[in-house]
Structure formats: structure tokens, C-alpha cells
Motif scaffolding. Structure first.
Motif, PDB file in Angstrom:
ATOM      1  N   GLU A  41       0.799  -1.262  -0.091  1.00  0.00           N
ATOM      2  CA  GLU A  41       0.031  -0.218   0.190  1.00  0.00           C
ATOM      3  C   GLU A  41       1.014   1.268  -0.106  1.00  0.00           C
ATOM      4  N   LEU A  42       1.817   1.154   0.438  1.00  0.00           N
ATOM      5  CA  LEU A  42       2.920   2.267   0.650  1.00  0.00           C
ATOM      6  C   LEU A  42       3.479   2.605  -0.687  1.00  0.00           C
ATOM      7  N   LEU A  43       3.681   1.636  -1.463  1.00  0.00           N
ATOM      8  CA  LEU A  43       4.121   1.702  -2.951  1.00  0.00           C
ATOM      9  C   LEU A  43       2.883   2.496  -3.704  1.00  0.00           C
ATOM     10  N   GLU A  44       1.832   1.817  -3.335  1.00  0.00           N
ATOM     11  CA  GLU A  44       0.635   2.706  -4.217  1.00  0.00           C
ATOM     12  C   GLU A  44       0.523   4.087  -3.765  1.00  0.00           C
ATOM     13  N   ALA A  45       0.738   4.357  -2.436  1.00  0.00           N
ATOM     14  CA  ALA A  45       0.474   5.739  -2.161  1.00  0.00           C
ATOM     15  C   ALA A  45       1.571   6.421  -2.556  1.00  0.00           C
ATOM     16  N   ALA A  46       2.859   5.954  -2.689  1.00  0.00           N
ATOM     17  CA  ALA A  46       3.872   6.709  -3.442  1.00  0.00           C
ATOM     18  C   ALA A  46       3.688   7.150  -4.741  1.00  0.00           C
ATOM     19  N   LEU A  47       3.183   6.146  -5.407  1.00  0.00           N
ATOM     20  CA  LEU A  47       2.847   6.497  -7.045  1.00  0.00           C
ATOM     21  C   LEU A  47       1.731   7.600  -7.080  1.00  0.00           C
ATOM     22  N   GLY A  48       0.593   7.116  -6.309  1.00  0.00           N
ATOM     23  CA  GLY A  48      -0.588   8.141  -6.358  1.00  0.00           C
ATOM     24  C   GLY A  48      -0.423   9.636  -6.153  1.00  0.00           C
ATOM     25  N   SER A  49       0.490   9.631  -4.803  1.00  0.00           N
ATOM     26  CA  SER A  49       0.866  10.862  -4.369  1.00  0.00           C
ATOM     27  C   SER A  49       1.825  11.899  -5.358  1.00  0.00           C
ATOM     28  N   CYS A  50       2.689  11.063  -5.666  1.00  0.00           N
ATOM     29  CA  CYS A  50       3.522  11.697  -6.915  1.00  0.00           C
ATOM     30  C   CYS A  50       2.744  12.377  -8.041  1.00  0.00           C
ATOM     31  N   LEU A  51       1.851  11.376  -8.650  1.00  0.00           N
ATOM     32  CA  LEU A  51       1.102  11.505  -9.716  1.00  0.00           C
ATOM     33  C   LEU A  51      -0.041  13.063  -9.304  1.00  0.00           C
ATOM     34  N   GLY A  63      -1.734  27.941 -15.500  1.00  0.00           N
ATOM     35  CA  GLY A  63      -2.620  28.589 -15.340  1.00  0.00           C
ATOM     36  C   GLY A  63      -3.867  27.757 -15.542  1.00  0.00           C
ATOM     37  N   LEU A  64      -3.869  26.654 -15.499  1.00  0.00           N
ATOM     38  CA  LEU A  64      -5.010  25.678 -15.870  1.00  0.00           C
ATOM     39  C   LEU A  64      -6.027  25.594 -14.659  1.00  0.00           C
ATOM     40  N   PRO A  65      -7.244  25.760 -14.739  1.00  0.00           N
ATOM     41  CA  PRO A  65      -8.306  25.708 -13.835  1.00  0.00           C
ATOM     42  C   PRO A  65      -8.430  24.195 -12.931  1.00  0.00           C
ATOM     43  N   LEU A  66      -7.243  23.657 -12.502  1.00  0.00           N
ATOM     44  CA  LEU A  66      -7.689  22.545 -11.622  1.00  0.00           C
ATOM     45  C   LEU A  66      -7.946  22.765 -10.529  1.00  0.00           C
ATOM     46  N   ALA A  67      -9.094  22.231  -9.965  1.00  0.00           N
ATOM     47  CA  ALA A  67      -9.474  22.299  -8.724  1.00  0.00           C
ATOM     48  C   ALA A  67      -8.612  21.515  -7.598  1.00  0.00           C
ATOM     49  N   TRP A  68      -8.530  20.114  -8.265  1.00  0.00           N
ATOM     50  CA  TRP A  68      -8.134  19.151  -7.409  1.00  0.00           C
ATOM     51  C   TRP A  68      -7.912  17.894  -8.170  1.00  0.00           C
ATOM     52  N   ALA A  69      -6.972  17.111  -7.967  1.00  0.00           N
ATOM     53  CA  ALA A  69      -6.659  15.953  -8.657  1.00  0.00           C
ATOM     54  C   ALA A  69      -6.732  14.471  -7.630  1.00  0.00           C
ATOM     55  N   THR A  70      -7.396  13.582  -8.073  1.00  0.00           N
ATOM     56  CA  THR A  70      -7.592  12.477  -7.138  1.00  0.00           C
ATOM     57  C   THR A  70      -6.818  11.360  -8.070  1.00  0.00           C
ATOM     58  N   VAL A  71      -5.954  10.472  -7.601  1.00  0.00           N
ATOM     59  CA  VAL A  71      -5.571   9.219  -8.220  1.00  0.00           C
ATOM     60  C   VAL A  71      -5.809   7.844  -7.153  1.00  0.00           C
ATOM     61  N   THR A  72      -6.482   6.808  -7.750  1.00  0.00           N
ATOM     62  CA  THR A  72      -6.670   5.666  -7.061  1.00  0.00           C
ATOM     63  C   THR A  72      -5.608   4.637  -7.646  1.00  0.00           C
ATOM     64  N   GLY A  86      -2.279  -0.077 -11.787  1.00  0.00           N
ATOM     65  CA  GLY A  86      -3.500   0.619 -12.300  1.00  0.00           C
ATOM     66  C   GLY A  86      -3.797   2.122 -11.844  1.00  0.00           C
ATOM     67  N   CYS A  87      -3.817   2.915 -12.253  1.00  0.00           N
ATOM     68  CA  CYS A  87      -4.138   4.312 -11.974  1.00  0.00           C
ATOM     69  C   CYS A  87      -5.429   4.908 -12.680  1.00  0.00           C
ATOM     70  N   GLU A  88      -6.267   5.171 -11.918  1.00  0.00           N
ATOM     71  CA  GLU A  88      -7.555   5.838 -12.055  1.00  0.00           C
ATOM     72  C   GLU A  88      -7.443   7.393 -11.733  1.00  0.00           C
ATOM     73  N   VAL A  89      -7.547   8.138 -12.688  1.00  0.00           N
ATOM     74  CA  VAL A  89      -7.393   9.531 -12.509  1.00  0.00           C
ATOM     75  C   VAL A  89      -8.707  10.222 -12.649  1.00  0.00           C
ATOM     76  N   SER A  90      -8.761  11.413 -11.719  1.00  0.00           N
ATOM     77  CA  SER A  90     -10.052  12.048 -11.538  1.00  0.00           C
ATOM     78  C   SER A  90      -9.500  13.480 -11.625  1.00  0.00           C
ATOM     79  N   LEU A  91      -9.812  14.439 -12.587  1.00  0.00           N
ATOM     80  CA  LEU A  91      -9.338  15.775 -12.518  1.00  0.00           C
ATOM     81  C   LEU A  91     -10.598  16.560 -12.522  1.00  0.00           C
ATOM     82  N   GLU A  92     -10.818  17.524 -11.363  1.00  0.00           N
ATOM     83  CA  GLU A  92     -11.794  18.257 -11.080  1.00  0.00           C
ATOM     84  C   GLU A  92     -11.505  19.835 -11.446  1.00  0.00           C
TER      85      GLU A  92
END
Length: 128
Positions: A41-51, A63-72, A86-92
Motif C-alpha cells: 500500500e505504501l508503494l501505491e501511495a508513493a505513486l498516487g501521491s507523486c502523480l 494557469g489551468l483551472p484544476l481544482a484538485w486531482a485524485t488518483v486511485t 493501475g491508476c484511475e485519475v480524476s481531474l476536477e
């Protein structure tokens, strides 16, 4: 640098970098207490956090209007010779498709992603 040391409960390990600490543990079915992150899980967290960091930094710099990003991130180890992340990305935010694609392209240079893609060498030394 991370320093890891065993705790009193079987398979529990404290880790820290001098400023922050965490606990790693195995699940109960593996002999642990299930009271901390599993090592993978720490490996997964390292990758997701960095992304998330790379995408957030890129969007702010351009200057892009990214409110937040989430990676699972899900690590599939069903093939013992392959670590498949596997990385599921959500850009809000109020982003166009072109802006989303630019942010996703920027994520490909994530330092942790690049590190995980390298040949791994582990060396050990024993201290008394």
C-alpha cells in the motif's frame, strides 16, 4: 531516507524520515495486527501521491483551472514477474479536454513512476 524499526506487535514496523512517522503492518491473516499500512500500500501511495503532485504543479504553472486531482492506485501482483500498477485519475475543475490531456501527459514524467520503471537493485549492510 526512511528509517524503519520493528515494534512490539509482531510484523508491525514504524517508519520515519526525521520529520514524519507512520506504521506499517501485515493483515491479520498474514500474522499481523492489521493496524497500519501494508508495505505494498505504501508503494501505491508513493505513486498516487507523486502523480497528484506532478499534475497539480503542472496545472498551476500553466494557469489551468484544476481544482484538485485524485488518483486511485491498485497494484496487481497476480503475475509474480510483473508489478502492474493501475491508476484511475480524476481531474476536477473547469477544464477542457485539451487541458485534461496536457495534465495527463505531464503525469507521465512523475519521478516515482519513472523510478518504479527502472531496474531495481537492493544492497544491504549489517550494522551492529
Amino acid at each position: 531516507m526512511m528509517v524503519c524499526h520493528g515494534l512490539k506487535k509482531p510484523l508491525q514496523v514504524a517508519f520515519g524520515n526525521g520529520s514524519f512517522t507512520g506504521v506499517c503492518d501485515a493483515t491479520t491473516d498474514k500474522g499481523g495486527a492489521g493496524e497500519g499500512f501494508r508495505p505494498h500500500e505504501l508503494l501505491e501511495a508513493a505513486l498516487g501521491s507523486c502523480l497528484v503532485m506532478v499534475m497539480t504543479k503542472y496545472a498551476a504553472a500553466h494557469g489551468l483551472p484544476l481544482a484538485w486531482a485524485t488518483v486511485t492506485v491498485t497494484l496487481d501482483r497476480s503475475d509474480p514477474d510483473v508489478a502492474a500498477y493501475g491508476c484511475e485519475v480524476s481531474l476536477e475543475g473547469n477544464l477542457t479536454n485539451a487541458q485534461r490531456q496536457k495534465i495527463l501527459r505531464a503525469a507521465r514524467v512523475c519521478p516515482v513512476r519513472r523510478t518504479l520503471g527502472c531496474r531495481t537493485v537492493v544492497t544491504e549492510s549489517v550494522r551492529r
